[in-house]
Each structure stands twice: as structure tokens, then as C-alpha cells.
Design a protein around this motif. Structure first.
Motif, short mmCIF file in Angstrom:
data_model
loop_
_atom_site.label_atom_id
_atom_site.label_comp_id
_atom_site.label_asym_id
_atom_site.label_seq_id
_atom_site.Cartn_x
_atom_site.Cartn_y
_atom_site.Cartn_z
N GLY A 22 0.82 -1.20 0.00
CA GLY A 22 0.00 0.00 0.00
C GLY A 22 0.85 1.26 0.00
N SER A 23 0.19 2.40 0.07
CA SER A 23 0.89 3.69 0.00
C SER A 23 1.89 3.86 1.15
N ILE A 24 1.43 3.66 2.39
CA ILE A 24 2.32 3.83 3.54
C ILE A 24 3.41 2.76 3.54
N GLY A 25 3.03 1.53 3.25
CA GLY A 25 4.02 0.44 3.23
C GLY A 25 5.10 0.67 2.19
N SER A 26 4.70 1.09 0.99
CA SER A 26 5.67 1.33 -0.08
C SER A 26 6.62 2.46 0.30
N GLN A 27 6.09 3.51 0.92
CA GLN A 27 6.94 4.63 1.33
C GLN A 27 7.85 4.24 2.50
N ILE A 104 5.83 -1.88 11.52
CA ILE A 104 5.02 -0.84 10.90
C ILE A 104 3.70 -1.48 10.47
N ASN A 105 2.62 -1.05 11.11
CA ASN A 105 1.30 -1.60 10.78
C ASN A 105 0.57 -0.61 9.89
N SER A 106 0.56 -0.88 8.59
CA SER A 106 -0.10 0.01 7.64
C SER A 106 -1.18 -0.71 6.84
N VAL A 107 -1.71 -1.81 7.37
CA VAL A 107 -2.82 -2.47 6.70
C VAL A 107 -4.05 -1.58 6.80
N LEU A 128 2.33 2.95 14.13
CA LEU A 128 0.94 2.62 13.79
C LEU A 128 0.36 3.58 12.76
N ALA A 129 0.05 3.02 11.57
CA ALA A 129 -0.65 3.77 10.54
C ALA A 129 -2.04 3.20 10.30
N ASN A 130 -2.38 2.14 11.01
CA ASN A 130 -3.70 1.51 10.90
C ASN A 130 -4.62 2.13 11.94
N LYS A 131 -5.33 3.18 11.55
CA LYS A 131 -6.14 3.94 12.52
C LYS A 131 -7.27 3.11 13.11
N GLU A 132 -7.75 2.10 12.34
CA GLU A 132 -8.86 1.30 12.83
C GLU A 132 -8.51 0.57 14.12
N THR A 133 -7.22 0.24 14.29
CA THR A 133 -6.77 -0.41 15.53
C THR A 133 -7.17 0.41 16.74
N MET A 134 -6.92 1.72 16.69
CA MET A 134 -7.23 2.59 17.82
C MET A 134 -8.71 2.94 17.88
N VAL A 135 -9.36 2.96 16.73
CA VAL A 135 -10.79 3.30 16.70
C VAL A 135 -11.62 2.22 17.37
N ILE A 152 4.10 2.73 21.22
CA ILE A 152 3.33 2.83 19.99
C ILE A 152 3.44 4.27 19.52
N ILE A 153 4.00 4.47 18.35
CA ILE A 153 4.22 5.82 17.82
C ILE A 153 3.32 6.02 16.61
N PRO A 154 2.54 7.10 16.60
CA PRO A 154 1.60 7.31 15.49
C PRO A 154 2.30 7.69 14.19
N ILE A 155 1.77 7.19 13.07
CA ILE A 155 2.30 7.52 11.76
C ILE A 155 1.35 8.40 10.96
N ASP A 156 0.05 8.32 11.21
CA ASP A 156 -0.85 9.26 10.54
C ASP A 156 -0.27 10.66 10.66
N SER A 157 -0.28 11.44 9.58
CA SER A 157 0.39 12.74 9.60
C SER A 157 -0.15 13.64 10.71
#
Length: 389
Positions: A22-27, A104-107, A128-135, A152-157
Motif C-alpha cells: 500500500g501507499s504507507i508500506g511502499s513509502q 510498521i502496521n499500515s494495513v 501505527l498507521a492503521n487507525k482502525e486499531t485505535m478506533v 506505539i508511535i503514530p504515523i498518521d500525519s
């Protein structure tokens, strides 16, 4: 924030990347390539061709594929390697539990919750880039991270910006979080205009290049609603302390107001490689692939109130976190099902918010949040939405 981001910097050598195609994983792999990080494991849903290419470049020990057909394909593609192949949710959890310097969780979607819990139990540091985990499971995740002393360090911008803004201020009271939103492709539209938009319109984000699901979520403002819930969980603030502000230029990624009225924010070009790399290297900053910000080239930054009436998904998310229990899970699961239906041309755009609202009213929310109740409610909300399509 007990359990979050408190340890001294340790130079990262080994990463596992969930959602690597995905986008985050590729980057993330671009960052790994630049700094010479070793890749322990990769995972994808069904893109066998791309993950084969990634595997041959980075030579991971493990590759996990969720889709059965794609798994059979990757077995053939990687038959000449010693890479161990894993499959499905069980394989994703097994991969997440493999020891690494950072996972890196970006699923995309709720499938990210169980591997997050597996990684915490294994003691793996998480970006963590998988926001649903926290939601859907924020209470479980934060409690377990505190118990296991896992960062756990957030990756969402936006959440990375908030995290960076409170660095060195953990003993100071947060008065307000300013959560910025691009407004998506339909900023300024009224309800009647939203009834006429197409899938092609919804997938044209003005600033960011993202996967289809998150791009649609940005168009409905559900993405910002999920991020609001995520911010409540990450930073332990009340929902009414979070203000969503539409900032079309996507330069100020979010900000924090403290008790004395000082507002501290993080600015940068719209490029996810900055928060990805900072999660990996925290608290050290290193040279990155990201472009540089010129405020004089940008010229003007604008800020406007979010329209929670027209874009009902944002208001529904705020209501879900106020209700608590598994209400955020109902919201998220109904949205995942509705967005999938929209992308398959089964429903029009405006029905996404309507179906989520109906699910919020009809599907029973459980007060006790556990993995079993989350999975039960996920199924109930998904079935409800699918029955309405």
C-alpha cells in the motif's frame, strides 16, 4: 501517556512492514532503502506481483498474503527462495509477533487490530498507521501497551504532528487539539451536490496520494472522524477538546493548544515519508527523502470550520466516541462495508453516511470492550449494512 514513546532512541536495524504494497508500506520501504534498514517481514492482501518484487529486493525472512488465490500465486513466484510464507489473519498475527526492532502496521481496516495486539504481546515497538486499531480497540491496545511497556508511535500525519507538538510538554495540560483536515475533493459542497458525485470524483484527492478506501473516507470526512477517535485514544483527551479545522493546503498537519494559550504545531509538505521516518528514528531526526517547505511559495494558509451537518460521517464519529463501548466499532465496521459497496458501484456516494447512521441506530452496542465483543459487533454491523444494499 504511559506506555507510549518514553524510551531513549535505539538505532533501528530490523523492520516488519504490514501492508507493504500500500501507499504507507511502499513509502516505508523507500525510507528503509535510504537508511539501509533490514526487512524482517512483509505482508499484503493480494498484490502478489508487487510483494514478489519487494521480497526479491529486501530479502525478508517472512512474507504473508491474506488472499487465498494470491497466496497460491506467491508460492510459485517465490519458490526459488528460502522465504517462509504465511497466510491469512493467523499468518498476519504470527508475522507481527516475530521479533523486530519496529513493526510498521499500515494495513487497511479492522484486520489490523489483532496483529497489533500480537506485536504488543511479543514486545515489538510499533509504528501505527492503521487507525482502525485505535478506533475499534483503543482501550485494549493502550492498556496492553502500558502493561507490556511497549511503545506505539503514530504515523498518521495528523497524529504524528500532535505527538511532535507535545514532545517535551507531557507535564503540561492540553487545552485543545486542533486536528486539521484537507476537506477532501468535495469541500464546500451541499447535500444536493453530494447526491450527484461519482466514484471517479471521490477518488481525486486534492493533496494526498492514498489507497482507494482512505481516499473515499477523506471525501466523506469519515477519515477525519476516525482520526478524531484515534486522537482521543492516543492522547487521552475528551472528544470536545478536539476541534476539526479544514486547512486546504495540508501544510499545518495539526497543532496543540496548552493551558497558557500557546499553540504549537508541526508544518511540512504533504509527504508521508516525514511521519514514517520519524516514527522509526524517534526521538532522533535524520535526513529524509521528503521535499522542503517554502512558506513564501505557499503564500497563504487558510482555516475554516468543518461542516459536520453536510458531511454527517464526522458528526457520527464524534457521537460514537461519546457513546463509548463498541459504538466506534459499529461506526467503523459499517463504514468499511459501505465504502466497499460504493467502490463496487453498488450504492451511490451519499448512501455511505446514511448506512453508517442507520447502523449506529440499529446495531446494539456493547458496553464491555474485548476482542470477542469487537469481532461480534463487527460482524453484526457488516451484516446490517450488507442487508441494506
Amino acid at each position: 501517556m504511559p506506555g507510549f514513546c518514553s524510551a531513549l532512541f535505539v538505532f533501528m536495524k530490523t523492520l516488519t512492514v504490514l501492508g507493504s504494497t500500500g501507499s504507507i508500506g511502499s513509502q516505508t520501504l523507500e525510507v528503509a532503502r535510504m537508511h539501509g534498514y533490514r526487512i524482517k517481514g512483509l505482508s499484503a492482501n493480494n498484490n502478489a506481483r508487487l510483494i514478489e518484487k519487494q521480497a526479491r529486493e529486501f530479502c525478508p525472512e517472512f512474507v504473508c498474503i491474506n488472499d487465498e488465490k494470491a497466496f497460491n500465486d506467491i508460492k510459485i513466484r517465490l519458490a526459488d527462495t528460502d522465504i517462509k510464507l504465511l497466510k491469512g489473519r493467523e499468518g498476519l498475527c504470527e508475522l507481527a509477533a516475530e521479533k523486530c526492532d519496529m513493526l510498521i502496521n499500515s494495513v487497511v481496516g479492522m484486520i489490523g487490530l489483532e496483529p497489533t495486539l500480537a506485536a504488543i504481546n511479543a514486545g515489538n515497538r510499533i509504528g501505527l498507521a492503521n487507525k482502525e486499531t485505535m478506533v475499534v480497540g483503543g482501550e485494549l491496545v493502550t492498556a496492553l501497551a502500558k502493561e507490556k511497556n511497549v511503545e506505539i508511535i503514530p504515523i498518521d500525519s495528523e497524529h504524528s504532528a500532535i505527538f511532535q507538538s507535545i514532545m517535551g510538554n507531557t507535564d503540561n495540560k492540553i487545552e485543545r487539539i486542533i486536528l486539521t483536515a484537507s476537506g477532501g475533493p468535495f469541500f464546500g459542497y451541499n447535500s444536493e451536490q453530494l447526491r450527484r458525485v461519482t466514484k471517479e470524483n471521490a477518488l481525486k484527492h486534492p493533496n494526498w496520494s492514498m489507497g482507494k478506501k482512505i481516499t473515499v473516507d477523506s471525501a466523506t470526512l469519515m477519515n477525519k472522524g476516525l482520526e478524531l477517535i484515534e486522537a482521543v485514544r492516543f492522547f487521552d483527551v475528551a472528544p470536545d477538546k478536539i476541534e476539526v479545522v479544514v486547512h486546504r493546503q495540508s501544510i499545518l498537519h495539526s497543532a496543540v493548544e496548552f493551558e497558557d494559550g500557546a499553540v504549537i504545531g508541526q508544518l511540512g509538505v504533504p509527504d508521508m515519508k516525514i511521519p514514517i521516518q520519524f516514527a522509526i528514528t524517534y526521538p532522533k531526526r535524520m535526513k529524509s527523502l521528503s521535499g522542503r517547505l517554502s512558506l513564501t511559495d505557499i503564500g497563504t494558509l487558510t482555516f475554516e470550520k468543518a461542516d459536520e451537518e453536510t458531511f454527517c460521517c464526522l458528526g457520527l464519529a464524534r457521537e460514537a466516541i461519546k457513546r463509548g463501548g463498541t459504538a466506534p466499532c459499529i461506526l467503523n465496521s459499517a463504514n468499511e462495508a459501505a465504502v466497499a459497496a460504493f467502490l463496487e458501484d453498488k450504492i451511490p456516494f451519499y448512501r455511505i453516511g446514511e448506512l453508517v447512521g442507520e447502523a449506529m441506530e440499529k446495531v446494539k452496542s456493547e458496553k464491555t470492550v474485548s476482542l470477542s465483543t469487537i469481532l461480534y459487533v463487527e460482524n453484526e454491523a457488516t451484516q446490517f449494512v450488507n442487508s441494506k444494499i
